[in-house]
Design a protein around this motif. Structure first.
Motif, PDB file in Angstrom:
ATOM      1  N   ALA A  99       9.705  17.018 -28.450  1.00  0.00           N
ATOM      2  CA  ALA A  99       9.990  15.351 -28.352  1.00  0.00           C
ATOM      3  C   ALA A  99      11.231  14.899 -28.207  1.00  0.00           C
ATOM      4  O   ALA A  99      12.685  15.565 -27.734  1.00  0.00           O
ATOM      5  CB  ALA A  99      10.199  15.156 -30.248  1.00  0.00           C
ATOM      6  N   ASP A 100      11.583  14.314 -27.804  1.00  0.00           N
ATOM      7  CA  ASP A 100      13.118  13.269 -27.281  1.00  0.00           C
ATOM      8  C   ASP A 100      14.144  13.008 -28.333  1.00  0.00           C
ATOM      9  O   ASP A 100      15.413  12.868 -28.122  1.00  0.00           O
ATOM     10  CB  ASP A 100      12.994  12.454 -27.275  1.00  0.00           C
ATOM     11  N   ALA A 101      13.530  13.789 -29.972  1.00  0.00           N
ATOM     12  CA  ALA A 101      14.378  13.362 -31.310  1.00  0.00           C
ATOM     13  C   ALA A 101      13.778  13.836 -32.274  1.00  0.00           C
ATOM     14  O   ALA A 101      12.928  14.087 -32.271  1.00  0.00           O
ATOM     15  CB  ALA A 101      15.109  11.893 -31.193  1.00  0.00           C
ATOM     16  N   PRO A 102      14.217  14.456 -33.247  1.00  0.00           N
ATOM     17  CA  PRO A 102      13.528  14.857 -34.623  1.00  0.00           C
ATOM     18  C   PRO A 102      12.643  13.945 -34.640  1.00  0.00           C
ATOM     19  O   PRO A 102      13.420  12.286 -35.070  1.00  0.00           O
ATOM     20  CB  PRO A 102      14.813  14.525 -35.713  1.00  0.00           C
ATOM     21  N   SER A 108      11.679   7.062 -25.593  1.00  0.00           N
ATOM     22  CA  SER A 108      11.232   7.914 -26.115  1.00  0.00           C
ATOM     23  C   SER A 108       9.555   8.557 -26.182  1.00  0.00           C
ATOM     24  O   SER A 108       8.669   7.511 -26.165  1.00  0.00           O
ATOM     25  CB  SER A 108      10.713   7.226 -27.682  1.00  0.00           C
ATOM     26  N   TRP A 109       9.615   9.736 -26.342  1.00  0.00           N
ATOM     27  CA  TRP A 109       8.291  10.667 -25.940  1.00  0.00           C
ATOM     28  C   TRP A 109       8.137  11.775 -27.481  1.00  0.00           C
ATOM     29  O   TRP A 109       9.222  11.992 -27.578  1.00  0.00           O
ATOM     30  CB  TRP A 109       8.175  11.283 -24.959  1.00  0.00           C
ATOM     31  N   CYS A 110       7.189  12.145 -27.564  1.00  0.00           N
ATOM     32  CA  CYS A 110       6.758  13.107 -28.617  1.00  0.00           C
ATOM     33  C   CYS A 110       5.374  13.869 -28.105  1.00  0.00           C
ATOM     34  O   CYS A 110       4.492  12.458 -28.029  1.00  0.00           O
ATOM     35  CB  CYS A 110       6.566  12.636 -29.778  1.00  0.00           C
ATOM     36  N   SER A 111       5.381  15.017 -27.900  1.00  0.00           N
ATOM     37  CA  SER A 111       3.861  15.712 -26.667  1.00  0.00           C
ATOM     38  C   SER A 111       4.030  17.007 -27.892  1.00  0.00           C
ATOM     39  O   SER A 111       4.851  17.504 -28.502  1.00  0.00           O
ATOM     40  CB  SER A 111       4.616  16.090 -25.290  1.00  0.00           C
ATOM     41  N   ARG A 112       2.579  17.162 -28.727  1.00  0.00           N
ATOM     42  CA  ARG A 112       2.186  18.102 -29.076  1.00  0.00           C
ATOM     43  C   ARG A 112       1.424  19.294 -27.856  1.00  0.00           C
ATOM     44  O   ARG A 112       0.588  19.033 -27.061  1.00  0.00           O
ATOM     45  CB  ARG A 112       1.386  18.079 -29.777  1.00  0.00           C
ATOM     46  N   LEU A 113       2.185  20.818 -28.670  1.00  0.00           N
ATOM     47  CA  LEU A 113       0.888  21.721 -28.068  1.00  0.00           C
ATOM     48  C   LEU A 113       0.935  22.700 -29.094  1.00  0.00           C
ATOM     49  O   LEU A 113       0.972  22.990 -29.484  1.00  0.00           O
ATOM     50  CB  LEU A 113       2.819  22.705 -26.585  1.00  0.00           C
TER      51      LEU A 113
END
Length: 318
Positions: free
Chosen positions: A77-80, A26-31
């Motif tokens: 992200a890996d998912a919504p 599970s991951w979520c990254s901002r650019l």
């Protein structure tokens, strides 16, 4: 030069920057937003791209490419993800491969779940020289992998995957060149997929207008008139003016004046050519004539522009 090549060459500065990353679980990254064009290529697995501002999320699968022409901020992200998860997204820089684009991806801690491998990067752009073709690109250009569709784009992606996957001899030069090709192929793919209606894709697909644009870009210094340009494209002056104006948004000679000014600005920015040489290369008989036209367009003299005393000067789009 052709329109797409000129549009990219006039605005792009420096070398592109790219990194290969591998994530799992599970991951979520901002650019954050940036001044340039960003891109992502999915080499393995899949993920979601969530644009800032509430835009529709994109599902990215293996082989997909996505271009962000205005450098809009977004989350991968890996998912919504809901708004709370997006707000807590970790900075993407934490996942960058510290070894650089010509090395294998940095081995991040493995977690449960399928792995996703991405090639992510950006091109720096000087917005003062943005061609209307690039300005017409949407906020996000999604180019899904489809068998037999845009084979040159697929080939560039496959080669980039190989060159960034191992420390091969000459990889730094190869990756830089392939990233340039990737940008050209992504813009080309968008133009060939959107030829219906008006606008730049339709202009490049119209044989008469495309030939007129090719001639103007190949020889902006020539003493063009509407009559001579129409003769070279094999139609009447009225027909050329009507078709060109409908698709490009300006009459041929109005567009030529704008392109000459944009070309002059690029030469002033990127070369040490004296003003007399710049004038000759863009179709003006003297430095005075060029200076008068340049000042009328940019609101500053060529000398001040070259010295950077008016770095915000922008040529009006044609």
């Amino acid at each position: 030069m052709d329109v797409v090549s000129d549009a990219i060459a006039a605005a792009r500065v420096g070398r592109p920057d790219a990194h290969r990353v591998r994530v799992s679980g599970s991951w979520c990254s901002r650019l954050p937003a940036y001044d340039g064009m960003g891109f992502h290529v999915v080499l393995e697995g899949g993920c979601w791209l969530l644009p800032d501002g509430g835009g529709a999320p994109l599902t990215l699968a293996t082989g997909d490419a996505v271009l962000l022409p205005r450098g809009a901020g977004h989350v991968l992200a890996d998912a919504p993800a809901d708004a709370r998860t997006v707000a807590r997204a970790a900075p993407f820089e934490h996942r960058l491969d510290a070894a650089g684009p010509s090395r294998a991806p940095f081995p991040l801690p493995e977690q449960d779940g399928p792995a996703t491998e991405l090639l992510c990067g950006k091109y720096r752009f000087d917005r003062r020289h943005a061609h209307p073709l690039l300005a017409e690109l949407p906020q996000t250009v999604h180019l899904p992998r489809r068998a037999g569709h845009h084979p040159e784009l697929r080939a560039a992606i496959d080669l980039l995957g190989r060159e960034t996957g191992a420390a091969l001899p000459g990889a730094d030069v190869a990756v830089s060149g392939l990233l340039d090709l990737l940008l050209i192929y992504m813009v080309r793919a968008w133009t060939t997929d959107h030829t219906s209606g008006a606008g730049w894709p339709a202009a490049l697909a119209d044989p008469v207008v495309a030939e007129a644009l090719r001639l103007l870009h190949a020889s902006p210094e020539a003493a063009w008139t509407s009559t001579s340009l129409a003769a070279r494209t094999g139609v009447s002056r009225a027909t050329l003016t009507r078709r060109f104006t409908t698709l490009v948004g300006r009459a041929p000679m109005t567009y030529l004046t704008w392109w000459r000014m944009s070309r002059a600005a690029t030469l002033l920015r990127d070369t040490a050519h004296p003003l007399k040489t710049v004038a000759r290369q863009v179709g003006y008989g003297s430095p005075y004539a060029l200076s008068h036209a340049f000042t009328r367009t940019f609101g500053t003299t060529p000398g001040r522009y070259r010295n950077g005393t008016n770095s915000r000067a922008v040529a009006p789009a044609p």
